[in-house]
Design a protein around this motif. Structure first.
Motif, PDB file in Angstrom:
ATOM      1  N   THR A 146       0.825  -1.206   0.000  1.00 50.58           N
ATOM      2  CA  THR A 146       0.000   0.000   0.000  1.00 50.58           C
ATOM      3  C   THR A 146       0.861   1.260   0.000  1.00 50.58           C
ATOM      4  O   THR A 146       2.040   1.213   0.355  1.00 50.58           O
ATOM      5  N   ASP A 196      -1.006   3.943   1.304  1.00 52.57           N
ATOM      6  CA  ASP A 196      -1.927   4.662   2.178  1.00 52.57           C
ATOM      7  C   ASP A 196      -1.241   4.902   3.524  1.00 52.57           C
ATOM      8  O   ASP A 196      -0.901   3.956   4.237  1.00 52.57           O
ATOM      9  N   THR A 224      -2.542   3.257   6.820  1.00 56.87           N
ATOM     10  CA  THR A 224      -2.402   1.791   6.800  1.00 56.87           C
ATOM     11  C   THR A 224      -0.958   1.407   7.119  1.00 56.87           C
ATOM     12  O   THR A 224      -0.705   0.480   7.902  1.00 56.87           O
ATOM     13  N   LYS A 284      -0.315   2.032  10.843  1.00 61.44           N
ATOM     14  CA  LYS A 284      -1.012   1.065  11.702  1.00 61.44           C
ATOM     15  C   LYS A 284      -0.317  -0.301  11.677  1.00 61.44           C
ATOM     16  O   LYS A 284      -0.243  -0.998  12.686  1.00 61.44           O
ATOM     17  N   GLU A 285       0.186  -0.684  10.491  1.00 60.86           N
ATOM     18  CA  GLU A 285       0.806  -2.005  10.341  1.00 60.86           C
ATOM     19  C   GLU A 285       2.215  -2.055  10.929  1.00 60.86           C
ATOM     20  O   GLU A 285       2.693  -3.120  11.298  1.00 60.86           O
ATOM     21  N   GLU A 329      -7.505  10.327   9.473  1.00 62.12           N
ATOM     22  CA  GLU A 329      -8.300   9.308   8.790  1.00 62.12           C
ATOM     23  C   GLU A 329      -9.745   9.310   9.281  1.00 62.12           C
ATOM     24  O   GLU A 329     -10.688   9.248   8.488  1.00 62.12           O
ATOM     25  N   GLU A 346      -6.037  -2.832  -2.022  1.00 67.35           N
ATOM     26  CA  GLU A 346      -5.506  -1.474  -2.222  1.00 67.35           C
ATOM     27  C   GLU A 346      -6.545  -0.579  -2.887  1.00 67.35           C
ATOM     28  O   GLU A 346      -6.671   0.602  -2.544  1.00 67.35           O
ATOM     29  N   ARG A 389      -8.930   0.609  -0.253  1.00 71.08           N
ATOM     30  CA  ARG A 389      -8.400   1.711   0.545  1.00 71.08           C
ATOM     31  C   ARG A 389      -8.530   3.030  -0.211  1.00 71.08           C
ATOM     32  O   ARG A 389      -8.854   4.070   0.375  1.00 71.08           O
TER      33      ARG A 389
END
Length: 546
Positions: A65, A67, A70, A73-74, A93, A383, A386
């Motif tokens: 991604t 984004d 994302t 967060k990952e 977000e 993707e 998103r």
């Protein structure tokens, strides 16, 4: 941590011995470094020519991604200051749905500029006060350059701008049409609840085959294959109550002494189930969506009555069905009556690729809709989803606010220009902080140029000179030219920029006010040295404890 006691040679311990501490400039340098490294991590994903990140978790699952939220967060981030910037992205977000990378990159650049001012012996309090004044002025300038527009053409341009560079280039226009139609459909009194737009992601086809459903798609199948598969003129019942006999909630035991008693007990249970089903049939419903379970016997009776039913339907789907069909949820089966039923022209089951779905279509003015999103593979479809979620967020913000700004770095350059003029009216050292804030905003067009393989210095010079004539002049990253973004159709909601500037300024201010980091390793949390090494490599060391 120890302290000498009045020259008597006695040490007083006020913190456990395994507590580590960073003070003053070391603490600030550590936090600023963490913020800068995090911003650099996501910076290469900014803009239409931004690159992607591949994130692999401990289980080997892959996310590809660009984004921003994302990615953040990952990532397994340990440094507390970096976590504060992740919160900036999450807030962005939640509030707008897009601009997460922009917010983090601006915050990182504000910290970088503040580091230079601290090296010049300017106090953090002076810097934060200057940043606060600059942020307020920036939002005023943003209001001045905003464009009032919320017509369909503008909404389409906003959606396409949000999706550019996110794997949706081939189908930007059809997807934008789907998104704008969906947002306009669920709008109520100028407000848009994004939860009322359900995205069903299905792999196995090209993105061009995505479609909007004027109703709701439920990720469930009929509970019994003998039930009707396609129902016209559907009367829909929504139940929170399980259609099954409840288990006894006590430890009471029933003693049966004769086989006939056992038979009577079973028949009584069956009669209770039959009574429940009769209530549903009596209401006139021919489709049932139940949030809880449905007994096997009840399934049999429902099928015999020609009723299509689905069980254990998610609460969010039940709420969308309410919005789409006009049904009211019955919390008790005894309360179910014909007035509670929803209406739909057609309810049918359909298999797409390897997923079986129930479509509730032809609803009268539904305030909840579904988008069937296709993608050639699982990762491509994820993707695209998103990108579509971002686009829904920005279109919803535009519908609610009715204001947009130009893209391509135009607003950042316009605000930076206005802030530099404003700085000349301020006396004292705060002037330097306001100027630094202005220069920090220029990181956005600079990054857009770098990610497109253009000369960032030339691009900035061209942008500054062209902005003398119009605040809508921005960088076309595909050609390298500076053009009028309003004419070029590259526009973004004002709310995206407003939230990004405000969040970045507040996060930078909070981090700059920290002058002491006390970390206890006995709690199982990593020490600042470990946080610096593991979470944000190279974020500075720690002095030895006394």
């Amino acid at each position: 941590m120890a302290q000498q006691n009045g020259g008597q040679g006695q040490q007083i311990f006020i913190l456990p011995e395994d507590t580590s501490r960073l003070l003053g400039r070391d603490a600030k340098r550590n936090n600023i470094m963490a913020g800068k490294v995090l911003a650099e991590t996501v910076r290469t994903t900014l803009g239409p020519k931004g690159m992607d990140k591949m994130l692999v978790d401990g289980m080997g699952d892959i996310v590809v991604t660009n984004d921003g939220v994302t990615i953040l967060k990952e990532m397994d981030i340990a440094h507390p200051a970096a976590k504060m910037l992740v919160e900036v992205a999450k807030t962005q977000e939640d509030e707008v749905g897009d601009g997460t990378t922009t917010a983090v990159v601006i915050a990182g650049e504000l910290l970088k500029k503040a580091e230079g001012l601290i090296e010049q012996d300017i106090h953090s309090t002076v810097i934060t006060m200057g940043y606060r004044r600059a942020a307020e002025k920036a939002l005023e300038i943003l209001d001045d350059i905003a464009i009032d527009a919320a017509d369909r053409e503008t909404l389409l341009q906003v959606a396409m701008t949000a999706m550019t560079g996110k794997g949706t280039e081939k189908a930007r226009e059809p997807l934008a049409n789907l998104i704008v139609s969906a947002v306009k459909q669920v709008e109520e009194d100028g407000e848009v609840d994004k939860d009322n737009i359900n995205i069903q992601r299905i792999q196995g086809a090209s993105v061009e085959e995505s479609q909007i459903v004027n109703g709701v798609v439920i990720d469930k199948s009929r509970i019994d294959p003998s039930m009707p598969k396609d129902i016209q003129d559907a009367k829909i019942a929504l139940l929170k109550y399980p259609v099954e006999v409840k288990d006894l909630e006590t430890d009471a035991k029933i003693k049966l002494t004769e086989p006939s008693q056992m038979q009577a007990f079973i028949e009584q249970e069956e009669q209770m189930i039959r009574d429940m089903v009769d209530k549903i049939i009596a209401s006139g419903a021919n489709v049932l969506f139940c949030q809880k379970g449905i007994d096997d016997l009840a399934q049999h009776y429902l099928a015999k009555a020609g009723i299509m039913a689905a069980k254990r339907v998610r609460k969010s789907d039940i709420e969308r069905l309410e919005k789409a069909t006009g049904a009211r949820v019955a919390t008790n089966i005894e309360d179910l009556n014909p007035e509670d039923l929803g209406q739909a022209g057609r309810v049918y089951e359909k298999k797409i690729f390897d997923e079986v779905l129930i479509f509730v279509e032809e609803c009268k003015d539904p305030k909840a809709v579904s988008i069937i999103l296709r993608g050639s593979t699982k990762h491509v479809a994820a993707e695209i989803e998103r990108a579509v979620e971002d686009a829904i967020g920005v279109v919803a913000a535009t519908v609610e606010d009715g204001q947009v700004v130009a893209g391509g770095g135009a607003p950042e350059i316009a605000i930076a220009k206005g802030l530099k003029d404003y700085a000349d009216t301020i006396s004292g050292r705060e002037q330097l902080a306001v100027t630094a804030f202005a220069e920090a905003l220029e990181v956005i067009p600079k990054t857009l140029a770098e990610n497109a393989g253009l000369d960032s210095i030339d691009a900035l010079v061209d942008l500054r000179s062209s902005q003398e004539h119009s605040p809508y002049m921005g960088l076309n990253v595909f050609t390298g030219d500076v053009i009028d973004m309003k004419v070029g159709g590259v526009i973004e909601p004002k709310r995206v920029k407003k939230q990004a500037i405000r969040s970045a300024a507040e996060a930078a201010e909070m981090i700059l006010r920290i002058d002491d980091i006390i970390a206890s390793s006995s709690s199982g949390k990593p020490s600042p040295e470990e946080m610096a090494a593991a979470g944000m490599g190279g974020a500075g060391g720690m002095p030895p404890m006394m």
